[in-house]
Write a protein that holds these residues in place. Structure first.
Motif, PDB file in Angstrom:
ATOM      1  N   LEU A  66       0.865  -1.176   0.000  1.00 38.50           N
ATOM      2  CA  LEU A  66       0.000   0.000   0.000  1.00 38.50           C
ATOM      3  C   LEU A  66       0.901   1.225   0.000  1.00 38.50           C
ATOM      4  O   LEU A  66       1.732   1.397   0.883  1.00 38.50           O
ATOM      5  CB  LEU A  66      -0.903   0.004   1.244  1.00 38.50           C
ATOM      6  CG  LEU A  66      -1.651  -1.305   1.545  1.00 38.50           C
ATOM      7  CD1 LEU A  66      -2.525  -1.138   2.772  1.00 38.50           C
ATOM      8  CD2 LEU A  66      -2.468  -1.752   0.355  1.00 38.50           C
ATOM      9  N   LEU A 321      -6.003  -9.009  -6.675  1.00 39.84           N
ATOM     10  CA  LEU A 321      -4.606  -8.827  -6.306  1.00 39.84           C
ATOM     11  C   LEU A 321      -3.830 -10.140  -6.346  1.00 39.84           C
ATOM     12  O   LEU A 321      -2.817 -10.239  -7.019  1.00 39.84           O
ATOM     13  CB  LEU A 321      -4.505  -8.179  -4.928  1.00 39.84           C
ATOM     14  CG  LEU A 321      -5.043  -6.749  -4.868  1.00 39.84           C
ATOM     15  CD1 LEU A 321      -5.252  -6.293  -3.435  1.00 39.84           C
ATOM     16  CD2 LEU A 321      -4.099  -5.796  -5.598  1.00 39.84           C
ATOM     17  N   GLN A 333      -9.179  -5.612  -4.243  1.00 43.72           N
ATOM     18  CA  GLN A 333      -9.456  -4.276  -3.746  1.00 43.72           C
ATOM     19  C   GLN A 333     -10.879  -3.920  -4.138  1.00 43.72           C
ATOM     20  O   GLN A 333     -11.279  -4.050  -5.300  1.00 43.72           O
ATOM     21  CB  GLN A 333      -8.467  -3.267  -4.332  1.00 43.72           C
ATOM     22  CG  GLN A 333      -8.582  -1.875  -3.736  1.00 43.72           C
ATOM     23  CD  GLN A 333      -7.531  -0.924  -4.290  1.00 43.72           C
ATOM     24  OE1 GLN A 333      -6.554  -1.357  -4.892  1.00 43.72           O
ATOM     25  NE2 GLN A 333      -7.730   0.365  -4.099  1.00 43.72           N
ATOM     26  N   ARG A 335     -12.658  -0.797  -2.983  1.00 41.18           N
ATOM     27  CA  ARG A 335     -12.525   0.619  -3.319  1.00 41.18           C
ATOM     28  C   ARG A 335     -11.159   1.081  -2.822  1.00 41.18           C
ATOM     29  O   ARG A 335     -10.360   0.267  -2.383  1.00 41.18           O
ATOM     30  CB  ARG A 335     -13.672   1.433  -2.699  1.00 41.18           C
ATOM     31  CG  ARG A 335     -15.034   1.067  -3.277  1.00 41.18           C
ATOM     32  CD  ARG A 335     -16.127   2.013  -2.820  1.00 41.18           C
ATOM     33  NE  ARG A 335     -17.435   1.591  -3.309  1.00 41.18           N
ATOM     34  CZ  ARG A 335     -17.882   1.828  -4.523  1.00 41.18           C
ATOM     35  NH1 ARG A 335     -17.139   2.507  -5.380  1.00 41.18           N
ATOM     36  NH2 ARG A 335     -19.078   1.412  -4.891  1.00 41.18           N
ATOM     37  N   LYS A 336     -10.891   2.379  -2.868  1.00 40.74           N
ATOM     38  CA  LYS A 336      -9.548   2.861  -2.549  1.00 40.74           C
ATOM     39  C   LYS A 336      -9.095   2.447  -1.158  1.00 40.74           C
ATOM     40  O   LYS A 336      -7.924   2.185  -0.943  1.00 40.74           O
ATOM     41  CB  LYS A 336      -9.513   4.390  -2.678  1.00 40.74           C
ATOM     42  CG  LYS A 336      -9.524   4.868  -4.121  1.00 40.74           C
ATOM     43  CD  LYS A 336      -9.333   6.364  -4.183  1.00 40.74           C
ATOM     44  CE  LYS A 336      -9.266   6.831  -5.640  1.00 40.74           C
ATOM     45  NZ  LYS A 336      -9.060   8.284  -5.739  1.00 40.74           N
ATOM     46  N   GLN A 338     -10.561  -0.136   0.822  1.00 35.54           N
ATOM     47  CA  GLN A 338     -11.174  -1.351   1.322  1.00 35.54           C
ATOM     48  C   GLN A 338     -10.713  -2.562   0.514  1.00 35.54           C
ATOM     49  O   GLN A 338     -10.335  -2.448  -0.660  1.00 35.54           O
ATOM     50  CB  GLN A 338     -12.700  -1.243   1.253  1.00 35.54           C
ATOM     51  CG  GLN A 338     -13.267  -0.104   2.090  1.00 35.54           C
ATOM     52  CD  GLN A 338     -14.763   0.023   1.906  1.00 35.54           C
ATOM     53  OE1 GLN A 338     -15.400  -0.776   1.250  1.00 35.54           O
ATOM     54  NE2 GLN A 338     -15.338   1.056   2.514  1.00 35.54           N
ATOM     55  N   PHE A 339     -10.789  -3.735   1.175  1.00 35.38           N
ATOM     56  CA  PHE A 339     -10.442  -4.995   0.526  1.00 35.38           C
ATOM     57  C   PHE A 339     -11.554  -6.007   0.757  1.00 35.38           C
ATOM     58  O   PHE A 339     -12.385  -5.857   1.661  1.00 35.38           O
ATOM     59  CB  PHE A 339      -9.124  -5.554   1.083  1.00 35.38           C
ATOM     60  CG  PHE A 339      -7.923  -4.723   0.769  1.00 35.38           C
ATOM     61  CD1 PHE A 339      -7.253  -4.875  -0.438  1.00 35.38           C
ATOM     62  CD2 PHE A 339      -7.457  -3.784   1.683  1.00 35.38           C
ATOM     63  CE1 PHE A 339      -6.144  -4.104  -0.730  1.00 35.38           C
ATOM     64  CE2 PHE A 339      -6.346  -3.015   1.395  1.00 35.38           C
ATOM     65  CZ  PHE A 339      -5.692  -3.176   0.183  1.00 35.38           C
ATOM     66  N   GLN A 357      -5.122   0.162   8.514  1.00 42.25           N
ATOM     67  CA  GLN A 357      -4.859   0.412   7.097  1.00 42.25           C
ATOM     68  C   GLN A 357      -5.145   1.868   6.767  1.00 42.25           C
ATOM     69  O   GLN A 357      -6.063   2.483   7.315  1.00 42.25           O
ATOM     70  CB  GLN A 357      -5.674  -0.522   6.217  1.00 42.25           C
ATOM     71  CG  GLN A 357      -7.021  -0.028   5.796  1.00 42.25           C
ATOM     72  CD  GLN A 357      -7.760  -1.007   4.898  1.00 42.25           C
ATOM     73  OE1 GLN A 357      -7.703  -2.213   5.071  1.00 42.25           O
ATOM     74  NE2 GLN A 357      -8.466  -0.476   3.936  1.00 42.25           N
ATOM     75  N   ALA A 363      -2.409   0.264  -4.503  1.00 44.18           N
ATOM     76  CA  ALA A 363      -2.140  -1.124  -4.112  1.00 44.18           C
ATOM     77  C   ALA A 363      -1.515  -1.894  -5.264  1.00 44.18           C
ATOM     78  O   ALA A 363      -1.906  -1.737  -6.424  1.00 44.18           O
ATOM     79  CB  ALA A 363      -3.431  -1.817  -3.677  1.00 44.18           C
TER      80      ALA A 363
END
Length: 381
Positions: A66, A321, A333, A335-336, A338-339, A357, A363
């Motif tokens: 990140l 990912l 991923q 959103r920007k 969140q996973f 985080q 990412a």
């Protein structure tokens, strides 16, 4: 009766290279011989990397980085151990930060533990210069290079890819100009491609890229000796979506058809990723909340794709990912900030809440290694 000590040559030759990078970094302080082997021996680094890529526990050695690129102030690893995700902060001090002018930092490529960080220095009028730093975040080694001289300094619409050429034992960074720029002689045409060699420490311009229509802002991905991008081509009747493959040994392009793409032309977001030992293409469906995820096994020269439909709540974004565990779960991923984890077999989705985080980040998938950007010291082949 005293136990016999393990011979030193057995420890070095049979045990050390089987270990992850983190304990190896600590073992450099054991003695000068170990420090020399772990820090400076490229054969040892390659052997350790190959073992990490083939052992069953290699998923534990693959992480997500990140990155906050506005001020290069922090970076983190997202790791999974014993079914728990955690955040580990990374020391970014080896990246040289220019504080005299406005600068931005972005990760443009990654391969085998090496990360390429692009620094753009901007004044009040225009882009002044670009530089790229090869960085191993675990060993903290760096190597800084500048853009190829064949490109105008003001050009900043690029796509990149980093991969390993086993025929020459060389890491190559590919830079593709995908934008139009005006210069003193008129309009600078896109498609120009530069290749930087870590072994020769130099840039070369090669044949043009087949198209400027790259479907994703993400860098090209490396698998099976080649870099890959998703692109579209237009003929007199229709658009055709293909994977452009660039062989690093022969430095030649080939095209692979992407079948069954069923979305409207306004949605040109066709992403590409390496998941496990397969090439994966993903794109949004015409239906709400759905993505298509296609797998292709390049190692058996297959031209067919295995398709999965990923359905997410609330129309979430889907950026895969890497594969977890036995390959049945995809970490992605949402959103920007969140996973989530998607279980391919059961078509179920779980959002992850990870303590510590950051709220905003870039990412990318990262595989730990001892590979040094300074291995070749600029020596010619």
């Amino acid at each position: 009766m005293e136990k016999e000590a393990i011979p030193a040559e057995m420890i070095v030759g049979e045990i050390l290279w089987r270990l992850p990078v983190k304990p190896l970094a600590r073992f450099r302080s054991v003695c000068k011989a170990w420090n020399s082997i772990i820090s400076s021996d490229p054969k040892f680094a390659i052997l350790q990397l190959k073992n990490s890529s083939t052992v069953r526990t290699c998923v534990d050695r693959q992480r997500v980085m990140l990155w906050h690129g506005l001020d290069c102030s922090y970076a983190f690893f997202l790791e999974k151990k014993n079914s728990i995700f955690s955040i580990q902060k990374i020391d970014t001090s080896p990246i040289k930060v220019n504080k005299a002018s406005s600068s931005s930092y972005s990760i443009v490529a990654s391969c085998d533990g090496l990360v390429c960080v692009l620094q753009q220095i901007i004044n009040e009028v225009a882009l002044v210069s670009n530089s790229i730093t090869f960085w191993n975040p675990l060993t903290r080694e760096t190597k800084r290079v500048f853009d190829p001289p064949t490109f105008p300094p003001s050009t900043n619409w690029f796509n990149y890819g980093l991969g390993y050429d086993s025929s020459t034992d060389d890491y190559k960074l590919v830079q593709i100009n995908i934008g139009f720029e005006k210069n003193e002689t008129g309009l600078f045409q896109p498609n120009k491609v530069g290749v930087f060699s870590l072994r020769t420490n130099s840039w070369r311009q090669i044949q043009d890229f087949p198209t400027t229509k790259i479907c994703s802002l993400k860098p090209g991905v490396f698998i099976n000796g080649a870099l890959h991008w998703t692109c579209f081509f237009k003929d007199s009747a229709d658009y055709h979506f293909k994977v452009v493959s660039f062989c690093l040994e022969k430095e030649k392009y080939t095209l692979l058809d992407i079948t069954a793409i069923d979305f409207m032309l306004r949605n040109f977001l066709v992403g590409i990723q390496v998941l496990g030992d397969k090439l994966a293409v993903y794109y949004p469906s015409n239906e709400n909340r759905s993505y298509h995820l296609l797998f292709n096994n390049l190692y058996d020269n297959s031209e067919s794709w295995t398709e999965h439909t990923v359905t997410l709540p609330y129309g979430d974004f889907f950026f895969p990912l890497y594969l977890l565990e036995d390959g049945g779960e995809v970490l992605f991923q949402v959103r920007k900030g969140q996973f989530g984890v998607y279980r391919l077999r059961y078509c179920t989705f779980e959002r992850l809440h990870i303590r510590g985080q950051p709220k905003t980040f870039q990412a990318l998938t990262f595989s730990e290694s001892l590979i040094s950007p300074n291995t070749y010291k600029g020596a010619k082949i």
